[in-house]
Enzyme design. Structure first.
Site, PDB file in Angstrom:
ATOM      1  N   SER A  11      45.134  29.715  30.125  1.00 37.17           N
ATOM      2  CA  SER A  11      44.770  28.424  30.725  1.00 37.17           C
ATOM      3  C   SER A  11      43.273  28.158  30.669  1.00 37.17           C
ATOM      4  O   SER A  11      42.822  27.077  31.048  1.00 37.17           O
ATOM      5  CB  SER A  11      45.237  28.387  32.184  1.00 37.17           C
ATOM      6  OG  SER A  11      44.631  29.432  32.913  1.00 37.17           O
ATOM      7  N   SER A 126      39.395  44.312  26.196  1.00 30.15           N
ATOM      8  CA  SER A 126      38.561  45.224  26.976  1.00 30.15           C
ATOM      9  C   SER A 126      37.247  44.482  27.209  1.00 30.15           C
ATOM     10  O   SER A 126      37.233  43.279  27.470  1.00 30.15           O
ATOM     11  CB  SER A 126      38.395  46.537  26.205  1.00 30.15           C
ATOM     12  OG  SER A 126      37.511  47.397  26.865  1.00 30.15           O
ATOM     13  N   TYR A 140      35.282  46.544  37.889  1.00 31.90           N
ATOM     14  CA  TYR A 140      35.612  45.793  36.667  1.00 31.90           C
ATOM     15  C   TYR A 140      35.501  46.752  35.472  1.00 31.90           C
ATOM     16  O   TYR A 140      36.419  46.840  34.650  1.00 31.90           O
ATOM     17  CB  TYR A 140      34.654  44.604  36.495  1.00 31.90           C
ATOM     18  CG  TYR A 140      34.868  43.868  35.195  1.00 31.90           C
ATOM     19  CD1 TYR A 140      35.969  43.047  35.026  1.00 31.90           C
ATOM     20  CD2 TYR A 140      33.980  44.016  34.130  1.00 31.90           C
ATOM     21  CE1 TYR A 140      36.195  42.382  33.821  1.00 31.90           C
ATOM     22  CE2 TYR A 140      34.194  43.362  32.930  1.00 31.90           C
ATOM     23  CZ  TYR A 140      35.297  42.537  32.785  1.00 31.90           C
ATOM     24  OH  TYR A 140      35.518  41.897  31.582  1.00 31.90           O
ATOM     25  N   LYS A 144      38.435  48.232  32.791  1.00 30.10           N
ATOM     26  CA  LYS A 144      38.347  48.142  31.328  1.00 30.10           C
ATOM     27  C   LYS A 144      38.318  49.541  30.679  1.00 30.10           C
ATOM     28  O   LYS A 144      38.852  49.723  29.588  1.00 30.10           O
ATOM     29  CB  LYS A 144      37.122  47.314  30.915  1.00 30.10           C
ATOM     30  CG  LYS A 144      37.182  45.853  31.369  1.00 30.10           C
ATOM     31  CD  LYS A 144      38.350  45.091  30.756  1.00 30.10           C
ATOM     32  CE  LYS A 144      38.328  43.614  31.078  1.00 30.10           C
ATOM     33  NZ  LYS A 144      39.463  42.865  30.495  1.00 30.10           N
TER      34      LYS A 144
HETATM   35  P1  NAP Z   1      38.412  32.900  32.258  1.00 31.62           P
HETATM   36  O1  NAP Z   1      37.923  31.688  31.550  1.00 31.62           O
HETATM   37  O2  NAP Z   1      38.157  33.026  33.719  1.00 31.62           O
HETATM   38  O3  NAP Z   1      39.978  33.070  31.971  1.00 31.62           O
HETATM   39  C1  NAP Z   1      40.749  34.040  32.618  1.00 31.62           C
HETATM   40  C2  NAP Z   1      42.212  33.755  32.387  1.00 31.62           C
HETATM   41  O4  NAP Z   1      42.986  34.789  33.013  1.00 31.62           O
HETATM   42  C3  NAP Z   1      42.661  32.436  32.978  1.00 31.62           C
HETATM   43  O5  NAP Z   1      43.493  31.777  32.039  1.00 31.62           O
HETATM   44  C4  NAP Z   1      43.471  32.840  34.198  1.00 31.62           C
HETATM   45  O6  NAP Z   1      44.513  31.902  34.372  1.00 31.62           O
HETATM   46  C5  NAP Z   1      44.028  34.188  33.743  1.00 31.62           C
HETATM   47  N1  NAP Z   1      44.440  35.034  34.869  1.00 31.62           N
HETATM   48  C6  NAP Z   1      43.656  35.541  35.847  1.00 31.62           C
HETATM   49  N2  NAP Z   1      44.401  36.261  36.702  1.00 31.62           N
HETATM   50  C7  NAP Z   1      45.679  36.202  36.233  1.00 31.62           C
HETATM   51  C8  NAP Z   1      46.911  36.743  36.668  1.00 31.62           C
HETATM   52  N3  NAP Z   1      46.994  37.502  37.782  1.00 31.62           N
HETATM   53  N4  NAP Z   1      48.044  36.498  35.944  1.00 31.62           N
HETATM   54  C9  NAP Z   1      47.990  35.722  34.830  1.00 31.62           C
HETATM   55  N5  NAP Z   1      46.842  35.190  34.362  1.00 31.62           N
HETATM   56  C10 NAP Z   1      45.718  35.420  35.066  1.00 31.62           C
HETATM   57  O7  NAP Z   1      37.759  34.210  31.614  1.00 31.62           O
HETATM   58  P2  NAP Z   1      37.589  34.728  30.092  1.00 31.62           P
HETATM   59  O8  NAP Z   1      36.155  35.017  29.913  1.00 31.62           O
HETATM   60  O9  NAP Z   1      38.277  33.850  29.132  1.00 31.62           O
HETATM   61  O10 NAP Z   1      38.315  36.139  30.234  1.00 31.62           O
HETATM   62  C11 NAP Z   1      39.394  36.548  29.410  1.00 31.62           C
HETATM   63  C12 NAP Z   1      39.323  38.064  29.241  1.00 31.62           C
HETATM   64  O11 NAP Z   1      38.124  38.409  28.561  1.00 31.62           O
HETATM   65  C13 NAP Z   1      39.319  38.847  30.548  1.00 31.62           C
HETATM   66  O12 NAP Z   1      40.170  39.974  30.401  1.00 31.62           O
HETATM   67  C14 NAP Z   1      37.873  39.299  30.684  1.00 31.62           C
HETATM   68  O13 NAP Z   1      37.746  40.506  31.417  1.00 31.62           O
HETATM   69  C15 NAP Z   1      37.496  39.496  29.231  1.00 31.62           C
HETATM   70  N6  NAP Z   1      36.039  39.464  28.973  1.00 31.62           N
HETATM   71  C16 NAP Z   1      35.285  38.333  29.230  1.00 31.62           C
HETATM   72  C17 NAP Z   1      33.911  38.357  28.969  1.00 31.62           C
HETATM   73  C18 NAP Z   1      33.029  37.153  29.182  1.00 31.62           C
HETATM   74  O14 NAP Z   1      31.787  37.288  29.075  1.00 31.62           O
HETATM   75  N7  NAP Z   1      33.551  35.973  29.445  1.00 31.62           N
HETATM   76  C19 NAP Z   1      33.311  39.520  28.463  1.00 31.62           C
HETATM   77  C20 NAP Z   1      34.091  40.642  28.223  1.00 31.62           C
HETATM   78  C21 NAP Z   1      35.462  40.596  28.472  1.00 31.62           C
HETATM   79  P3  NAP Z   1      45.122  31.435  35.791  1.00 31.62           P
HETATM   80  O15 NAP Z   1      43.982  31.379  36.761  1.00 31.62           O
HETATM   81  O16 NAP Z   1      45.748  30.117  35.475  1.00 31.62           O
HETATM   82  O17 NAP Z   1      46.140  32.478  36.107  1.00 31.62           O
END
Ligand code: NAP
Length: 268
Positions: A11, A126, A140, A144
């Site tokens: 989403s 990760s 966090y 990971k």
């Molecule tokens: P984001 O924009 O906040 O998106 C997170 C997504 O996870 C949302 O679609 C949310 O949807 C979903 N979510 C959260 N809790 C959930 C649950 N209990 N069940 C089902 N869906 C859930 O963040 P993002 O940056 O795209 O993050 C995606 C992944 O990348 C994560 O695993 C994060 O740790 C990893 N990551 C991000 C970064 C960064 O800098 N952004 C860096 C390294 C890794 P709903 O709220 O609708 O459920």
């Protein structure tokens, strides 16, 4: 060739961008998230990755309809910031249950179908926080690191059944992750930890907000989806973060901790 792909956390951020990209390129994409979503090309299903039984029903529904599941992308995740000492039981459980157990639940429920098919591809999100322990993002990082150990072991267990497992390790990206982060009140209000936490959080948020665009990661994930022989790990980060990953592998642990202390200014 059209693939049936399940992606969690579709989403927002990486998940939404990746789902849109894969669907636009002709794949059948199922997006799982808690929010109610509508899209003409993505088949959204409302669900929480912590709910193993609910997830099992959704995956069965997909398999019964499509007759196969080619790719699972475990992307759903969130962050809780704060000191390790002051994290509450609820904060720790939420962090580990969404990021790690969510990934475990999805894999356990999809694997019986992939084993039956004798093929499949699993891609787990990760982080470079899964390669190095980030101060004030400790649980966090732990979630990971858990994904790293789980994915490596899983890769060795299921390779013989024609199933590949890969990890994507992003550096900082500008998504909703920053705004969705929950912060420990106890840490914020503590006279020792509070000022250090606020300072390090300011730095982290600045790096995330000025980070790479999520399109970069969506393109990388699409390449992994298309790859004949995907690698186990893919670091996707800017030059400085790439360098820190290389350094972490080369220098003694204590030296690396000293670098983290200086960089995040964690001394009072
Ligand atoms: P984001 O924009 O906040 O998106 C997170 C997504 O996870 C949302 O679609 C949310 O949807 C979903 N979510 C959260 N809790 C959930 C649950 N209990 N069940 C089902 N869906 C859930 O963040 P993002 O940056 O795209 O993050 C995606 C992944 O990348 C994560 O695993 C994060 O740790 C990893 N990551 C991000 C970064 C960064 O800098 N952004 C860096 C390294 C890794 P709903 O709220 O609708 O459920």
């Amino acid at each position: 060739m059209n693939k049936v792909i399940i992606i969690t956390g579709a989403s927002s951020g990486f998940g939404k961008m990746t789902a849109e990209r894969l669907a636009a390129h002709g794949h059948t994409v199922y997006g799982i998230c808690r929010r109610e979503m509508r899209h003409d090309k993505i088949r959204y299903m409302q669900g929480d990755v912590r709910d193993a039984e609910g997830i099992a029903l959704k995956i069965k529904e997909i398999y019964d309809k499509e007759g196969k599941i080619d790719v699972l992308i475990n992307n759903a995740g969130m962050g809780i910031g704060g000191s390790l000492e002051m994290a509450t039981q609820e904060e720790i459980e939420t962090q580990m249950n969404v990021n790690f157990m969510g990934c475990v639940n999805m894999c356990q429920k999809v694997l019986p179908y992939m084993r039956k098919q004798r093929y499949g591809k699993i891609i787990n999100l990760s982080s470079i926080g899964g390669i190095m322990g980030l101060p004030y993002q400790g649980f966090y990082s732990a979630s990971k690191f858990a994904i790293e150990g789980f994915s490596e072991a899983l890769s060795a267990e299921v390779k013989g059944f024609g199933i590949t497992v890969s990890m994507v390790e992003p550096g900082d990206f500008a998504t909703n992750f920053t705004a969705s982060r929950k912060n420990s009140e106890a840490t914020m209000n503590d006279p020792d930890y509070g000022p250090i936490f606020k300072r390090s959080l300011g730095l982290i948020e600045k790096e995330e907000n000025g980070g790479l665009k999520p399109e970069v990661l969506a393109r990388k994930i699409e390449k992994i989806v298309d790859a004949k022989h995907p690698r186990l790990r893919y670091v996707v980060a800017n030059l400085e973060q790439w360098f820190s990953v290389v350094l972490k592998r080369l220098i003694p642990g204590n030296w690396f901790v000293n670098i983290l202390v200086d960089y995040y200014k964690t001394k009072p």
